[in-house]
Write an enzyme that holds these catalytic residues in place. Structure first.
Site, PDB file in Angstrom:
ATOM      1  N   ASP A   1       6.213  -0.992  -0.610  1.00 17.25           N
ATOM      2  CA  ASP A   1       5.166  -1.443  -1.518  1.00 17.25           C
ATOM      3  C   ASP A   1       4.030  -2.001  -0.648  1.00 17.25           C
ATOM      4  OD1 ASP A   1       5.316  -2.996  -4.806  1.00 17.25           O
ATOM      5  OD2 ASP A   1       3.651  -2.145  -3.671  1.00 17.25           O
TER       6      ASP A   1
HETATM    7  C1  GLC Z   1       1.295  -2.792  -5.988  1.00 13.89           C
HETATM    8  C2  GLC Z   1       2.519  -2.649  -6.860  1.00 13.89           C
HETATM    9  C3  GLC Z   1       3.112  -1.270  -6.862  1.00 13.89           C
HETATM   10  C4  GLC Z   1       2.003  -0.256  -6.736  1.00 13.89           C
HETATM   11  C5  GLC Z   1       1.421  -0.412  -5.345  1.00 13.89           C
HETATM   12  C6  GLC Z   1       0.293   0.587  -5.065  1.00 13.89           C
HETATM   13  O1  GLC Z   1       1.395  -3.964  -5.248  1.00 13.89           O
HETATM   14  O2  GLC Z   1       3.577  -3.558  -6.615  1.00 13.89           O
HETATM   15  O3  GLC Z   1       3.851  -1.134  -8.079  1.00 13.89           O
HETATM   16  O4  GLC Z   1       2.505   1.054  -6.921  1.00 13.89           O
HETATM   17  O5  GLC Z   1       0.957  -1.726  -5.120  1.00 13.89           O
HETATM   18  O6  GLC Z   1      -0.788   0.333  -5.879  1.00 13.89           O
END
Ligand code: GLC
Length: 716
Positions: free
Chosen positions: A265
């Site tokens: 993430d």
């Molecule tokens: C965010 C979220 C995740 C998302 C990622 C990319 O922090 O936790 O669910 O897909 O970043 O945007």
């Protein structure tokens, strides 16, 4: 490309080129019209070469922009390796559907697949290749802002939705069907169990509980073929998921046999440092790669330290090759080597994105997602009735939800707009009514309209930004100004229906006097039209909650499939020493599976074809369902099972099946469920799934509370 060609390509790559493939950068490094960020922007210390060769990109959209970026990427990449364009398409791309907690309340798996299919179609023609969806985190704590992104508190229901989301996004042949995108299931694992519902907080649970309740949803998505898995921000048994070798190498790779790409993430690799398990970025890079994280999203621990780690022999180059191989294989599965622009098409984009057909389907799905929580003979409205529609959400177009990225509020249909096409006897204000601090003028105008009306819709709710990521709330009631306004309305007219736009189960104290309550969630682009259809009876509400509404936040976490405890309140309610509160009931205000209809569905007693089951037989449970009303409608008949004596404690009931049944006025149907031994298996203390001989209870009903039950035995 064939497998061998991938291996040959890998062999041609320099160490730097391999390391660059593991980096994912946000659109703003490539695109003038970069979209909003979805995480903190660290100081990345990037070189032009690394930016040019970063293996994948997130947050780009628009066919022309996607083509421009891919062209530029290919010009700079020595070996002609294309990038992958990924983004968060959580419940719609430009045509926005209800938030997943709303989709979960539809209990409509076909609708879920259709939503994903349309989302993929719009995203793919706009140049995207991968969606960071489905999010299948099981949730039991409505203080957590991201419950809006989940389909709810039950792993069986979440698993069924996960399967269909993946099917809708990916279709049958990603390599050739360029109207589809690859699915990335997230967040692995158990992100929804953050202590106190505070985002990014610690997760503490036994391995058995993790396996029983939290892992099934992810596994269902992987069995359905999801191509990627995203790590979660939280710890799992004291080790952050993004550096958790057991979670990714043992569970995900070995037990679940997942061969696809693992992506961190946003910033989660570098966050191993503040978590306190890595002293610096070099240590973080080592832990994440050894744990099995292939792509580092938006931090550069890999870019800055993998070369050193490999040269020092701290990390075998094979781990790097393995990760790069999976990324190249994903590019191959997407057909990007042959067709680097894949489905991007600026001409088709104009006719496909936000088409009337997609809007119409989004409207139908929004209707299915809404839940009638209360109806004291006030709904549906009659066309001769004068209805006032007042309150902050009456004319609001901010009804898309916190993860609606490309969705545009100005394209949404408000409740007032939806109602205008259904009734000529509306009283609607002109003043802007603020969600948190309405002006006196707005309140006065609204009260005047309420006084003149036969019935009043008081449209309330949360702001979109009050749920979603980094949006946990300790107090999950409606804003105090709205509760005060509601009381003022009652003084001039007590024929009140409250409608709710919100991203979580709320503590609904303060609106008890409402004669009707409709839970609309954040219903998406066509939300107001769908809500109006329910209020005026053009659609008979069929939604059923997929997450419990507490009486008060003090009960949280509260969920239907709880344990009986050694001192169950139900057995001796007058006893002092039982599991209860002094100041509130043990029960949800509105339980899992609950939802009313304009129809009057009646259930016969439950019956069984036999009260004995063996591992090689099955028994059938049946009820007769009758629609005792003049309204045609849809009932979601639910099957729950209770294992009366387990090797470990078993929940008082667990959802094991459901059927959506359409009934015409006065029609009746026999609804059956077959039960076999596989439905009775659970995770034992040895972490293995198996069933026990003994006595069970099968229960059937309209929700998790109102069930009729019958006992049977499993003989082995
Ligand atoms: C965010 C979220 C995740 C998302 C990622 C990319 O922090 O936790 O669910 O897909 O970043 O945007």
């Amino acid at each position: 490309m064939k497998q061998q060609e991938i291996l040959d390509l890998l062999k041609k790559m320099t160490l730097e080129e391999k390391i660059d493939q593991l980096l994912q950068l946000a659109a703003e490094f490539y695109s003038e019209n970069a979209e909003e960020r979805t995480g903190p922007m660290a100081d990345l210390g990037l070189t032009e070469t690394t930016i040019a060769n970063a293996g994948t990109t997130l947050g780009v959209s628009g066919a022309e922009e996607a083509i421009r970026i891919q062209k530029k990427y290919l010009e700079k990449n020595r070996l002609g390796i294309p990038t992958i364009l990924m983004a968060d398409i959580i419940h719609g791309f430009r045509t926005i559907f209800p938030i997943p907690l709303g989709l979960g309340s539809s209990w409509d798996l076909d609708a879920a697949e259709k939503m994903a299919e349309i989302s993929a179609k719009e995203a793919a023609v706009s140049g995207l290749h991968v969606t960071f969806s489905p999010m299948v985190d099981l949730v039991r704590d409505p203080r957590w802002g991201r419950v809006m992104e989940s389909t709810g508190e039950d792993s069986f229901l979440n698993s069924r939705f996960a399967e269909r989301f993946v099917k809708g996004y990916q279709g049958e042949n990603l390599k050739e069907d360029f109207s589809r995108v690859a699915a990335c299931v997230k967040h692995f694992a158990a992100y929804g169990a953050a202590i106190a519902g505070r985002d990014y907080n610690t997760v503490n649970m036994s391995e058995r509980q993790l396996r029983e309740s939290y892992l099934p949803g992810y596994q269902a998505a992987l069995v359905a073929g999801a191509k990627l898995v995203m790590t979660s921000f939280n710890t799992v048994d004291g080790i952050p998921a993004t550096g958790n070798k057991w979670l990714f190498r043992e569970i995900l790779r070995k037990e679940f046999d997942f061969q696809g790409v693992v992506i961190s993430d946003w910033g989660a690799v570098k966050e191993l440092i503040p978590h306190g398990v890595a002293k610096d970025e070099k240590e973080a890079a080592k832990q994440a790669l050894i744990a099995g994280v292939d792509i580092e999203m938006m931090t550069t621990c890999y870019s800055n330290y993998l070369r050193e780690l490999i040269e020092e022999g701290q990390v075998p180059v094979e781990l790097l090759d393995e990760a790069v191989g999976r990324i190249l294989e994903l590019k191959n599965e997407l057909g990007l080597f042959e067709q680097p622009f894949r489905g991007a098409d600026p001409v088709k984009e104009k006719e496909i994105v936000l088409s009337n057909e997609h809007r119409a389907i989004a409207c139908e799905i929004a209707k299915k997602s809404m839940v009638l929580l209360k109806n004291d003979d006030i709904l549906p409205f009659k066309k001769e009735e004068t209805i006032a529609i007042i309150g902050p959400a009456a004319a609001s177009k901010k009804i898309l939800g916190a993860w609606s990225w490309q969705g545009k509020s100005e394209e949404a249909i408000s409740l007032v707009e939806g109602a205008t096409s259904l009734s000529k006897k509306l009283l609607i204000g002109n003043e802007v009514f603020d969600y948190l601090e309405p002006t006196t003028a707005a309140i006065q105008e609204a009260l005047l309209l309420a006084e003149q009306a036969d019935k009043v819709v008081v449209a309330l709710g949360e702001l979109e930004e009050m749920s979603g990521e980094a949006a946990s709330r300790s107090d999950i009631r409606l804003p105090s100004a709205q509760l005060a306004f509601f009381q003022q309305v009652l003084e001039v007219n007590d024929q009140v229906v409250v409608t709710l736009y919100n991203g979580r189960p709320l503590d609904l104290q303060g609106i008890d006097e409402a004669k009707g309550i409709v839970e609309a969630w954040f219903p998406g682009t066509e939300g107001g039209r769908a809500l109006a259809a329910i209020l005026w009876g053009k659609y008979n509400p069929s939604g059923r909650l997929s997450m419990s509404f507490p009486e008060t936040v003090g009960q949280v976490p509260i969920y239907y499939n709880c344990d009986n405890t050694g001192r169950p309140f139900e057995t001796t309610p007058d006893e002092k020493y039982v599991s209860k509160y002094l100041d509130v009931s043990n029960y949800a205000k509105y339980p899992f599976g609950f939802g009313l209809s304009y129809s009057d569905f009646r259930y016969s007693e439950i019956s069984l074809t036999s009260d004995e089951l063996t591992p090689t037989t099955e028994i059938t449970v049946s009820v007769t369902l009758k629609n005792q009303s003049a309204y045609a409608g849809e009932e979601t008949v639910q099957l729950y099972i209770h294992d009366l004596v387990g090797e470990v404690v078993r929940p008082v009931k667990e959802l094991k099946g459901f059927k959506k049944v359409q009934l015409a006025p006065s029609e009746e149907k026999i609804v059956t469920f077959s039960i076999d031994e596989s439905l009775l298996r659970y995770v034992h203390s040895n972490q293995e799934m198996s069933s026990d001989a003994g006595e069970f209870e099968a229960m059937v009903g309209p929700n998790s509370r109102e069930v009729s039950s019958v006992r049977f035995n499993l003989k082995k």
